[in-house]
Design a protein around this motif. Structure first.
Motif, mmCIF file in Angstrom:
data_model
loop_
_atom_site.group_PDB
_atom_site.id
_atom_site.type_symbol
_atom_site.label_atom_id
_atom_site.label_comp_id
_atom_site.label_asym_id
_atom_site.label_seq_id
_atom_site.Cartn_x
_atom_site.Cartn_y
_atom_site.Cartn_z
ATOM 1 N N VAL A 1 -12.310 17.759 100.869
ATOM 2 C CA VAL A 1 -13.286 16.676 100.918
ATOM 3 C C VAL A 1 -13.993 16.667 102.274
ATOM 4 C CG1 VAL A 1 -11.624 14.912 101.693
ATOM 5 C CG2 VAL A 1 -13.679 14.227 100.417
ATOM 6 N N LEU A 2 -15.310 16.503 102.236
ATOM 7 C CA LEU A 2 -16.101 16.375 103.458
ATOM 8 C C LEU A 2 -16.683 14.970 103.596
ATOM 9 C CD1 LEU A 2 -18.197 19.691 103.451
ATOM 10 C CD2 LEU A 2 -15.964 19.274 104.506
ATOM 11 N N ILE A 3 -17.211 14.468 102.502
ATOM 12 C CA ILE A 3 -17.881 13.178 102.480
ATOM 13 C C ILE A 3 -17.317 12.365 101.322
ATOM 14 C CG2 ILE A 3 -20.096 11.976 102.180
ATOM 15 C CD1 ILE A 3 -20.211 13.602 104.662
ATOM 16 N N TYR A 4 -16.989 11.093 101.567
ATOM 17 C CA TYR A 4 -16.570 10.215 100.488
ATOM 18 C C TYR A 4 -17.480 8.992 100.450
ATOM 19 C CZ TYR A 4 -14.125 7.625 104.189
ATOM 20 O OH TYR A 4 -13.824 6.928 105.332
ATOM 21 N N ASP A 5 -17.560 8.383 99.278
ATOM 22 C CA ASP A 5 -18.443 7.229 99.097
ATOM 23 C C ASP A 5 -19.871 7.517 99.572
ATOM 24 O OD1 ASP A 5 -16.014 4.532 99.637
ATOM 25 O OD2 ASP A 5 -16.338 5.942 97.991
ATOM 26 N N ALA A 6 -20.355 8.675 99.237
ATOM 27 C CA ALA A 6 -21.738 9.106 99.438
ATOM 28 C C ALA A 6 -22.113 9.437 100.879
ATOM 29 C CB ALA A 6 -22.721 8.078 98.878
ATOM 30 N N SER A 7 -21.569 8.685 101.834
ATOM 31 C CA SER A 7 -22.072 8.864 103.200
ATOM 32 C C SER A 7 -21.011 8.799 104.283
ATOM 33 C CB SER A 7 -23.144 7.806 103.499
ATOM 34 O OG SER A 7 -22.588 6.503 103.400
ATOM 35 N N ASN A 8 -19.759 8.671 103.913
ATOM 36 C CA ASN A 8 -18.690 8.554 104.908
ATOM 37 C C ASN A 8 -18.062 9.903 105.208
ATOM 38 O OD1 ASN A 8 -18.308 5.485 105.321
ATOM 39 N ND2 ASN A 8 -18.400 5.726 103.096
ATOM 40 N N LEU A 9 -18.081 10.249 106.489
ATOM 41 C CA LEU A 9 -17.550 11.540 106.919
ATOM 42 C C LEU A 9 -16.032 11.466 106.994
ATOM 43 C CD1 LEU A 9 -18.779 14.288 107.931
ATOM 44 C CD2 LEU A 9 -18.404 13.411 110.244
ATOM 45 N N GLU A 10 -15.352 12.373 106.305
ATOM 46 C CA GLU A 10 -13.898 12.408 106.366
ATOM 47 C C GLU A 10 -13.459 12.744 107.788
ATOM 48 O OE1 GLU A 10 -11.462 11.460 104.871
ATOM 49 O OE2 GLU A 10 -9.835 12.892 104.629
ATOM 50 N N THR A 11 -12.345 12.161 108.189
ATOM 51 C CA THR A 11 -11.805 12.392 109.529
ATOM 52 C C THR A 11 -11.611 13.884 109.783
ATOM 53 O OG1 THR A 11 -10.639 10.284 109.444
ATOM 54 C CG2 THR A 11 -9.895 11.880 111.078
ATOM 55 N N GLY A 12 -12.102 14.329 110.930
ATOM 56 C CA GLY A 12 -11.919 15.722 111.325
ATOM 57 C C GLY A 12 -13.027 16.655 110.863
ATOM 58 N N VAL A 13 -13.929 16.158 110.055
ATOM 59 C CA VAL A 13 -15.038 16.991 109.553
ATOM 60 C C VAL A 13 -16.174 16.976 110.587
ATOM 61 C CG1 VAL A 13 -16.777 17.219 107.736
ATOM 62 C CG2 VAL A 13 -14.413 16.607 107.152
ATOM 63 N N PRO A 14 -16.721 18.140 110.902
ATOM 64 C CA PRO A 14 -17.793 18.198 111.910
ATOM 65 C C PRO A 14 -18.985 17.316 111.556
ATOM 66 C CG PRO A 14 -16.980 20.388 111.441
ATOM 67 C CD PRO A 14 -16.338 19.487 110.436
ATOM 68 N N SER A 15 -19.597 16.768 112.587
ATOM 69 C CA SER A 15 -20.681 15.812 112.384
ATOM 70 C C SER A 15 -21.976 16.465 111.894
ATOM 71 C CB SER A 15 -20.956 15.047 113.682
ATOM 72 O OG SER A 15 -21.301 15.946 114.714
ATOM 73 N N ARG A 16 -22.032 17.783 111.819
ATOM 74 C CA ARG A 16 -23.230 18.426 111.264
ATOM 75 C C ARG A 16 -23.330 18.204 109.746
ATOM 76 N NH1 ARG A 16 -19.784 22.657 112.452
ATOM 77 N NH2 ARG A 16 -19.180 24.031 110.720
ATOM 78 N N ILE B 1 -24.293 5.392 89.553
ATOM 79 C CA ILE B 1 -22.901 5.458 90.000
ATOM 80 C C ILE B 1 -22.728 4.747 91.347
ATOM 81 C CG2 ILE B 1 -22.352 7.564 88.701
ATOM 82 C CD1 ILE B 1 -22.599 9.121 91.358
ATOM 83 N N THR B 2 -23.663 3.852 91.674
ATOM 84 C CA THR B 2 -23.699 3.165 92.982
ATOM 85 C C THR B 2 -23.458 4.200 94.086
ATOM 86 O OG1 THR B 2 -21.378 2.457 92.796
ATOM 87 C CG2 THR B 2 -23.040 0.952 91.980
ATOM 88 N N ASN B 3 -22.360 4.062 94.831
ATOM 89 C CA ASN B 3 -22.077 5.068 95.871
ATOM 90 C C ASN B 3 -20.762 5.791 95.602
ATOM 91 O OD1 ASN B 3 -20.347 2.960 96.472
ATOM 92 N ND2 ASN B 3 -20.357 3.411 98.664
ATOM 93 N N TYR B 4 -20.346 5.824 94.322
ATOM 94 C CA TYR B 4 -19.047 6.423 93.977
ATOM 95 C C TYR B 4 -19.183 7.942 93.855
ATOM 96 C CZ TYR B 4 -17.324 1.690 93.026
ATOM 97 O OH TYR B 4 -16.945 0.368 93.122
ATOM 98 N N LEU B 5 -19.486 8.566 94.981
ATOM 99 C CA LEU B 5 -19.845 9.981 95.001
ATOM 100 C C LEU B 5 -19.175 10.656 96.202
ATOM 101 C CD1 LEU B 5 -22.003 12.303 96.160
ATOM 102 C CD2 LEU B 5 -21.678 12.188 93.690
ATOM 103 N N ASN B 6 -18.475 11.745 95.930
ATOM 104 C CA ASN B 6 -17.809 12.503 96.992
ATOM 105 C C ASN B 6 -18.366 13.926 97.042
ATOM 106 O OD1 ASN B 6 -16.010 10.269 97.358
ATOM 107 N ND2 ASN B 6 -14.752 11.052 95.653
ATOM 108 N N TRP B 7 -18.279 14.547 98.202
ATOM 109 C CA TRP B 7 -18.699 15.934 98.385
ATOM 110 C C TRP B 7 -17.515 16.766 98.868
ATOM 111 C CZ3 TRP B 7 -23.380 17.834 96.976
ATOM 112 C CH2 TRP B 7 -24.430 16.923 96.813
ATOM 113 N N TYR B 8 -17.373 17.963 98.293
ATOM 114 C CA TYR B 8 -16.290 18.872 98.635
ATOM 115 C C TYR B 8 -16.851 20.237 99.031
ATOM 116 C CZ TYR B 8 -13.446 15.421 96.209
ATOM 117 O OH TYR B 8 -12.844 14.241 95.820
ATOM 118 N N GLN B 9 -16.113 20.885 99.907
ATOM 119 C CA GLN B 9 -16.410 22.260 100.300
ATOM 120 C C GLN B 9 -15.300 23.153 99.761
ATOM 121 O OE1 GLN B 9 -15.206 23.599 104.317
ATOM 122 N NE2 GLN B 9 -17.346 24.140 104.650
#
Lengths: 107, 126
Positions: free
Chosen positions: A46-61, A29-37
């Protein structure tokens, strides 16, 4: 359909611990992967989009990595407010599919 | 700040049609920058994508539901709608609407759901 396999299905860790969740896709799926809490009783966020991009406002931890079929989601220092279920989701091809979820609890 | 709010009957009888509405506030539903999706979640279980309506108006559905589902947009009311026919107990779930963010990079479309509505519980029972 692309199957998304998350592990573990649940985990218990102490505040300050590093937590890692994996997500494996049944095909590339290349990097077409999102993570949700999803906190209890709430809608996913949404916390992370495109496998490694932190959504704005989400803590850096929170962070994500991976490409192809294998992906990792990490909480570098678990906080009490991180109690939730986490889901990966692929959008490489429809139907869009989610992993089964990982429930994170505080030990 | 865009907000989504689902509404509709909380109880539907078996074999009948489920109809839900999602009202979008704080932004226009008629934007090329977004698609709109429905996702459902049975109690204690994971998330299932139902389908999407593209900014251009075309739709795509989960094959598992395709024969029974329809998604539409009413731009005059800034609302998204879902209908699901011939429901059974297996359709009992919390139903969420979500905005599909669209970002195009090197001609490839990237998507994620943000934000989501708070969800509405639908129970199928006689």
């Amino acid at each position: 359909d692309i199957q998304m396999t998350q592990s573990p299905s649940s985990l218990s860790a102490s505040v300050g611990d590093r937590v890692t969740i994996t997500c494996q896709a049944s095909q590339d799926i290349t990097n077409y992967l999102n993570w949700y809490q999803q906190r209890p009783g709430k809608a996913p966020k949404v916390l992370i989009y495109d496998a490694s991009n932190l959504e704005t406002g989400v803590p850096s931890r929170f962070s994500g990595s991976g490409s192809g079929t294998d992906f990792t989601f990490t909480i570098s220092s678990l906080q009490p407010e991180d109690i939730a279920t986490y889901y990966c989701q692929q959008y490489e091809s429809p139907p869009l599919t989610f992993g089964g979820g990982t429930k994170v609890e505080i030990k | 700040q865009v907000q989504l709010q689902e509404s509709g009957p909380g109880l539907v009888k078996p074999s009948q049609t489920l109809s839900l509405t999602c009202t979008v506030s704080g932004g226009s539903i008629n934007s090329e920058a977004y698609h709109w999706s429905w996702v459902r979640q049975p109690a204690g279980k994971g998330l299932e994508w139902i389908g999407r309506i593209y900014s251009g108006g075309s739709t795509i559905y989960n094959p598992s539901l395709e024969s029974r589902v329809s998604i539409s947009v009413d731009t005059s009311k800034n609302q998204l709608s879902l209908t699901l026919g011939a429901v059974t107990a297996a359709d009992t779930a919390v139903y969420y609407c979500a905005r599909d963010v669209v970002v195009v990079k090197r001609l490839l479309e990237h998507n994620w759901f943000d934000p989501w509505g708070q969800g509405t519980q639908v129970t199928v029972s006689s």
